[in-house]
Scaffold this active site. Structure first.
Site: not given
Ligand code: PLP
Length: 405
Positions: A116, A196, A359
């Site tokens: 991500h 996740q 993302c």
């Molecule tokens: N990492 C992963 C694998 C994610 O799925 C997400 C959110 O979709 C994030 C990081 C970022 O999380 P947050 O937006 O809650 O900070």
């Protein structure tokens, strides 16, 4: 596993809604909403600051929540759990505060193709800022981290291996133990994005061996705006503060400042007590279900979804072939229908799915797609939700005609 839809006020109020976007954010059980309300009705005050009993009760609510969440994540040292706004802030904390102190010109930073942006860009930008080398470990044809390539990439000058526990875009469950072994054999830190992972798998931080594990409350039935990172105490002690302000100081002199002990050193300013209390209620709810039962439920739904989606001509599922190798995430394309158009059509039937690059643009480029549709399952989903998804996809296929492949 038997989860009543009535436990979730939003789902109870909208009986025909088919919510398949829990990888983006989960719905909240009544127990979480009640805990937040109860905190404000009985305990609210600014923690740490008052000698009066109410402030003491707010302080206890906040740190009691920290202990509950640390226990849920298998971390014995609760003070090495730092609350942040979520995974993004936790990973930025590591890359900025730890990274700038420990990564230097000529060092190497390794991430994987599956990351991500929250676990990609902070490390990329750290490497650019300090003159380190930024390397990406590719994936195998079925969306797994290529461990053979990782072994070659993680050299003696590698300081960081940053990887996700579970891919939000493909659902791939990574072999954390193997990745940690590769990182530690080379003397690198193993930083795990658990956004996740924590909602769906039993996490035993102390046994996993990672140096830090980041998570987001809102993806695990808790409120938005709370999450954190559990880390090895010695790593946090060797990390300078991330933000400066109230609570994180010990003494402030005219010319310099000394800093508070963990966890306060990394929690400047008034904390998100309602978030911590709400997240503690969420992990109690998950504990009540049992994380092994949560996992078994998701494997069974995912297996059913993979079987049913395979009956639609032109539909291509990305990522691992089996339900066991992935969490409750199924990403797919249907012919050359644009995923946004497809998700808009599904919405007409009350089916909520995600469409886009999730993302993860570097991953999408490697898959040679701009976007996918992603259905993701959680404790409140049922086989009937999968049936509704498949029925709606069949309708869309007729509507789009030749484009549906
Ligand atoms: N990492 C992963 C694998 C994610 O799925 C997400 C959110 O979709 C994030 C990081 C970022 O999380 P947050 O937006 O809650 O900070």
């Amino acid at each position: 596993m038997n989860v009543a839809r009535t436990d979730f006020p939003l789902l109870a109020a909208q009986p025909s809604l088919v919510y398949l976007d829990s990888a983006a954010t989960a719905q909240k059980p009544r127990a979480v909403l009640d805990a937040i309300r109860d905190y404000y009705e009985t305990t609210n005050a600014n923690p740490h600051r008052g000698a009066y009993r109410l402030s003491g009760a707010a302080t206890e609510a906040y740190h009691g929540a920290r202990r509950d969440i640390a226990r849920f994540l298998g971390a014995a040292d609760a003070d090495a759990l730092i609350f942040t706004r979520g995974t993004t802030e936790a990973l930025n904390l590591l890359a900025t505060a730890w990274g700038h102190a420990h990564v230097h010109r000529g060092d190497r930073v390794v991430v994987t193709r599956l990351e991500h942006h929250a676990n990609f860009v902070p490390w990329q930008q750290l490497a650019r800022a300090v003159g380190a080398e930024f390397r990406i470990c590719e994936m195998t044809h079925d969306g797994q981290v290529d461990l053979d390539q990782l072994r070659l990439l993680v050299t003696a000058n590698t300081r960081v291996v940053a990887f996700g526990h579970v891919s939000n875009a493909l659902g791939t469950i990574n072999d954390v133990t193997d990745i940690v072994k590769i990182a530690h054999t080379a003397g690198a830190m193993a930083f795990c994005d658990g956004a996740q992972g924590a909602p769906h798998l039993r996490v035993d931080f102390d046994a996993l061996g990672v140096d830090a594990y980041a998570f987001s409350g809102h993806k695990m039935l808790g409120p938005m705006g709370i999450g954190g990172v559990v880390a090895r105490r010695s790593l946090l002690e060797a990390t300078p503060p991330y933000q400066y302000g109230g609570d994180m100081i010990e003494y402030v002199f005219d010319g310099d400042t000394t800093f508070n002990v963990l966890p306060h050193k990394f929690e400047a300013g008034t904390p998100n007590v309602e978030g911590a209390v709400g997240l503690a209620a969420a992990v109690r709810y998950l504990d009540g279900l049992g994380m092994d039962a949560v996992r078994a439920h998701e494997v069974s739904l995912t297996r059913y979804a993979l079987q049913q989606l395979a009956t639609i001509d032109g539909l291509h599922v990305q990522g691992p072939a089996t339900a066991e190798a992935r969490s409750g995430v199924v990403s797919f394309t249907l012919g050359d229908i644009h995923p946004h158009d497809l998700s808009t059509m599904l919405d007409v039937d009350g089916v909520c799915v995600r469409a886009g690059h999730h993302c993860a643009q570097p991953l999408m480029r490697a898959l040679r797609v701009n976007a996918t549709v992603r259905a993701s399952f959680y404790v409140y989903n049922t086989p009937a939700d999968v049936d509704a998804l498949v029925a709606s996809l069949r309708k869309a296929k007729v509507r789009f005609g030749a484009h549906a492949g």
